[in-house]
Enzyme design. Structure first.
Site, PDB file in Angstrom:
ATOM      1  N   HIS A 183      -2.285  17.885   3.069  1.00  0.00           N
ATOM      2  CA  HIS A 183      -2.080  18.699   4.277  1.00  0.00           C
ATOM      3  C   HIS A 183      -1.820  17.772   5.468  1.00  0.00           C
ATOM      4  O   HIS A 183      -2.498  16.754   5.621  1.00  0.00           O
ATOM      5  CB  HIS A 183      -3.325  19.558   4.531  1.00  0.00           C
ATOM      6  N   ARG A 204      -0.280  38.512  -7.114  1.00  0.00           N
ATOM      7  CA  ARG A 204      -0.591  37.085  -6.972  1.00  0.00           C
ATOM      8  C   ARG A 204      -1.461  36.570  -8.117  1.00  0.00           C
ATOM      9  O   ARG A 204      -1.238  35.487  -8.651  1.00  0.00           O
ATOM     10  CB  ARG A 204      -1.282  36.865  -5.620  1.00  0.00           C
ATOM     11  N   MET A 227       3.660  26.354  -1.078  1.00  0.00           N
ATOM     12  CA  MET A 227       3.394  27.208   0.070  1.00  0.00           C
ATOM     13  C   MET A 227       2.802  28.574  -0.278  1.00  0.00           C
ATOM     14  O   MET A 227       2.657  29.407   0.597  1.00  0.00           O
ATOM     15  CB  MET A 227       4.662  27.350   0.920  1.00  0.00           C
TER      16      MET A 227
HETATM   17  C1  GAR Z   1       4.097  18.136   3.700  1.00  0.00           C
HETATM   18  O1  GAR Z   1       4.024  17.697   5.043  1.00  0.00           O
HETATM   19  C2  GAR Z   1       2.761  18.718   3.266  1.00  0.00           C
HETATM   20  O2  GAR Z   1       1.656  18.029   3.788  1.00  0.00           O
HETATM   21  C3  GAR Z   1       2.855  20.109   3.840  1.00  0.00           C
HETATM   22  O3  GAR Z   1       4.167  20.504   3.575  1.00  0.00           O
HETATM   23  C4  GAR Z   1       5.016  19.356   3.580  1.00  0.00           C
HETATM   24  C5  GAR Z   1       5.802  19.331   2.301  1.00  0.00           C
HETATM   25  O4  GAR Z   1       6.753  18.309   2.313  1.00  0.00           O
HETATM   26  N1  GAR Z   1       1.899  20.989   3.238  1.00  0.00           N
HETATM   27  C6  GAR Z   1       1.242  21.923   3.903  1.00  0.00           C
HETATM   28  O5  GAR Z   1       1.423  22.174   5.083  1.00  0.00           O
HETATM   29  C7  GAR Z   1       0.216  22.708   3.078  1.00  0.00           C
HETATM   30  N2  GAR Z   1      -0.663  23.457   3.907  1.00  0.00           N
HETATM   31  P1  GAR Z   1       7.422  17.793   0.977  1.00  0.00           P
HETATM   32  O6  GAR Z   1       7.960  19.039   0.252  1.00  0.00           O
HETATM   33  O7  GAR Z   1       8.534  16.910   1.444  1.00  0.00           O
HETATM   34  O8  GAR Z   1       6.371  17.074   0.177  1.00  0.00           O
END
Ligand code: GAR
Length: 207
Positions: free
Chosen positions: A113, A69, A94
């Site tokens: 988030h 990582r 992610m």
């Molecule tokens: C979004 O809801 C973001 O807030 C979440 O993933 C989704 C991505 O959507 N992020 C997390 O949960 C981070 N901990 P997108 O690819 O359509 O922007």
């Protein structure tokens, strides 16, 4: 007079709807930032297609090319620094980011988030809110630090949980707020209006 716009790097692993909100905001001539590069750890991330459609450089970094990582994140930092980005936006990215990345970008990296942090950090925040029985949840933009969804909070928006909500309906309603908050936070940063004081982010008046 044309003013130099802030170069932003976006990290995204999936669908990229928050990236799209940022691309759309940057399309306005008076927006003080531009997306210089979109980087993904997933070759087939729709976010990379969205970048290409907007004629923004799209880079796939394959985690298999790196020993661990830390070395992946050192590669990530190199790619961002090559484009001289002044801000990084994690938009549905992610992977957990290591100290190497945070050392390079603390105070210049934002994350979004789908909850009112510090409630429901980590994966499936909307499902966590439903399972907990929360009546209100929302969206948060915060500076990234070494924890998972723990850094100083820039902007938040509350979203009520309706009795009949499913994970999908709640996520969709939160997403509307995410798409509004992220460009607003980037604008504040680009205008030099954010100051981190301990855990707090002070939003300064426009100059
Ligand atoms: C979004 O809801 C973001 O807030 C979440 O993933 C989704 C991505 O959507 N992020 C997390 O949960 C981070 N901990 P997108 O690819 O359509 O922007």
């Amino acid at each position: 007079m044309s003013v130099e716009r802030l170069a932003v790097g976006v990290l995204a692993s999936g669908r990229g709807s928050n990236l799209q909100a940022l691309l759309d905001a940057c399309a306005a001539p008076d927006f003080p930032a531009r997306i210089a590069v979109v980087i993904s750890d997933r070759e087939r991330a729709a976010a990379l297609d969205r970048a290409r459609s907007a004629r923004v450089e799209a880079v796939w970094l394959d985690p298999k090319d790196f020993a661990d990582r830390e070395s992946f994140d050192r590669g990530l930092v190199r790619e961002l620094e090559k484009r001289q980005v002044g801000l990084v936006c994690q938009a549905g990215y992610m992977r957990i980011l290591s100290a190497a990345y945070i050392r390079a970008f603390f105070g210049r990296a934002l994350n979004i988030h789908p909850s009112l942090l510090p409630a429901f950090p980590g994966l499936h925040a909307q499902r966590q809110a439903l399972e907990h029985g929360a009546k209100v949840t929302g969206a948060t933009v915060h500076f990234a630090d070494e924890g998972v969804d723990t850094g100083p909070i820039v902007l938040q928006a509350a979203v009520p949980v309706e009795p009949n909500d499913t994970e999908e309906t709640l996520s969709a309603r939160i997403l509307v707020e995410e798409h509004r908050l992220y460009p607003a936070a980037v604008r504040l940063f680009a205008e030099g209006r954010l100051e981190i004081v301990g855990r707090r982010v002070i939003i300064k008046e426009p100059r």
